[in-house]
Design a protein around this motif. Structure first.
Motif, PDB file in Angstrom:
ATOM      1  N   UNK A  58      -2.171   6.577  11.922  1.00  0.00           N
ATOM      2  CA  UNK A  58      -2.090   6.064  10.680  1.00  0.00           C
ATOM      3  C   UNK A  58      -3.164   5.217  10.104  1.00  0.00           C
ATOM      4  N   UNK A  59      -3.609   4.368  11.160  1.00  0.00           N
ATOM      5  CA  UNK A  59      -4.952   3.543  10.797  1.00  0.00           C
ATOM      6  C   UNK A  59      -5.982   4.169  10.100  1.00  0.00           C
ATOM      7  N   UNK A  60      -6.269   5.434  10.683  1.00  0.00           N
ATOM      8  CA  UNK A  60      -7.423   6.107  10.391  1.00  0.00           C
ATOM      9  C   UNK A  60      -7.353   6.479   8.759  1.00  0.00           C
ATOM     10  N   UNK A  61      -6.030   7.141   8.594  1.00  0.00           N
ATOM     11  CA  UNK A  61      -5.863   7.652   7.106  1.00  0.00           C
ATOM     12  C   UNK A  61      -5.729   6.606   6.221  1.00  0.00           C
ATOM     13  N   UNK A  62      -5.077   5.359   6.676  1.00  0.00           N
ATOM     14  CA  UNK A  62      -4.995   4.124   5.713  1.00  0.00           C
ATOM     15  C   UNK A  62      -3.865   3.998   5.121  1.00  0.00           C
ATOM     16  N   UNK A  63      -3.291   2.798   4.801  1.00  0.00           N
ATOM     17  CA  UNK A  63      -2.058   2.734   3.992  1.00  0.00           C
ATOM     18  C   UNK A  63      -2.174   3.298   2.847  1.00  0.00           C
ATOM     19  N   UNK A  64      -3.263   3.178   1.964  1.00  0.00           N
ATOM     20  CA  UNK A  64      -3.438   3.801   0.623  1.00  0.00           C
ATOM     21  C   UNK A  64      -3.264   5.004   0.396  1.00  0.00           C
ATOM     22  N   UNK A  65      -3.939   5.835   1.260  1.00  0.00           N
ATOM     23  CA  UNK A  65      -3.743   7.367   1.405  1.00  0.00           C
ATOM     24  C   UNK A  65      -2.598   7.574   1.760  1.00  0.00           C
ATOM     25  N   UNK A  66      -1.891   7.217   2.702  1.00  0.00           N
ATOM     26  CA  UNK A  66      -0.483   7.709   2.977  1.00  0.00           C
ATOM     27  C   UNK A  66       0.460   7.340   1.958  1.00  0.00           C
ATOM     28  N   UNK A  67       0.296   6.174   1.289  1.00  0.00           N
ATOM     29  CA  UNK A  67       1.264   5.854   0.003  1.00  0.00           C
ATOM     30  C   UNK A  67       0.838   6.551  -0.980  1.00  0.00           C
ATOM     31  N   UNK A  68      -0.259   7.122  -1.344  1.00  0.00           N
ATOM     32  CA  UNK A  68      -0.608   7.887  -2.584  1.00  0.00           C
ATOM     33  C   UNK A  68      -0.082   9.327  -2.164  1.00  0.00           C
TER      34      UNK A  68
END
Length: 241
Positions: A58-68
């Motif tokens: 999750x930290x590699x993908x990042x919160x903004x990418x996951x949210x988008x």
């Protein structure tokens, strides 16, 4: 601003079969990933656990990418009516008790009754499975004797395409914690490795048991294991098991 992927992260992301394309700025997922993500999302699984269950950090993908990604996924999967109806339309909830269908339009009443019937059928099915897997020692037999058995049944049900019960509801019925279930899901690789090791040990025990065409007791199995090439030292109780 989204963080850039490093070369090492890009190489690791490419190893995941759910990755369709990845560059230093973006990642695109396969349709299989979107389907699997959506099923878990509907079951109220926390985002970090969904991402980890599907093999990503999750930290590699990042919160903004996951949210988008979630924003676009909901936009494509939900109807306009569903998006307007609730701030959390993706969550499937238990039908209200004593619903009065007489004041609804026929089409709406049929739709709601069908949803309630589906929910109740699955709930009853899960109760039956928990009873069948119980220790059959009386009333307490209604509750399964191991948490692992409960987690396995929950996982089988939430993986079904037609499932409408949330993980929260199933854990409540089975009397286990959600955190325990998610830990069980995330330890699949360790369980598989232990199962392979146990299967290998069983084959060795069976070979020792049948050596020279006659059955042996615990001591005989133990001695035969020690005389194999290479010698095998195994717990006698495990051999008996």
């Amino acid at each position: 601003m989204k963080s850039l992927f490093t070369k090492e992260q890009i190489d690791e992301l490419r190893l995941n079969p759910y990755t369709y394309h990845v560059s230093n700025t973006t990642i695109k997922f396969t349709e299989e990933f979107k389907d699997a993500f959506w099923r878990l999302y509907l079951q109220d699984m926390p985002l970090r656990d969904i991402v980890r269950t599907l093999g990503y950090d999750y930290d590699v993908l990042g919160e903004k990418r996951v949210g988008g990604f979630i924003y676009n996924l909901r936009k494509n999967r939900l109807t306009p009516e569903q998006r307007v109806a609730s701030s959390s339309p993706q969550r499937i909830t238990r039908p209200p008790a004593n619903t009065d269908y007489t004041h609804m339009y026929a089409s709406e009443a049929i739709k709601n009754m069908s949803a309630e019937l589906t929910y109740l059928r699955q709930e009853v099915e899960f109760f039956k499975k928990t009873f069948a897997a119980g220790d059959k020692k009386g009333f307490r037999g209604l509750i399964m004797d191991t948490s692992s058995s409960k987690f396995q049944l929950i996982h089988e049900l939430v993986s079904r395409e037609d499932n409408v019960l949330t993980i929260t509801e199933l854990c409540s019925i089975a009397r286990v914690s959600r955190s325990g279930y998610y830990n069980w899901v995330n330890s699949k690789d360790k369980r598989d490795e232990q199962e392979r090791k146990d299967r290998h040990d069983f084959e060795l025990i069976l070979e020792a048991f049948s050596h020279r065409g006659y059955d042996k007791g615990v001591r005989g199995i133990h001695m035969r294991l020690l005389h194999m090439d290479p010698p095998i030292l195994m717990n006698v109780k495990k051999s008996v098991g």
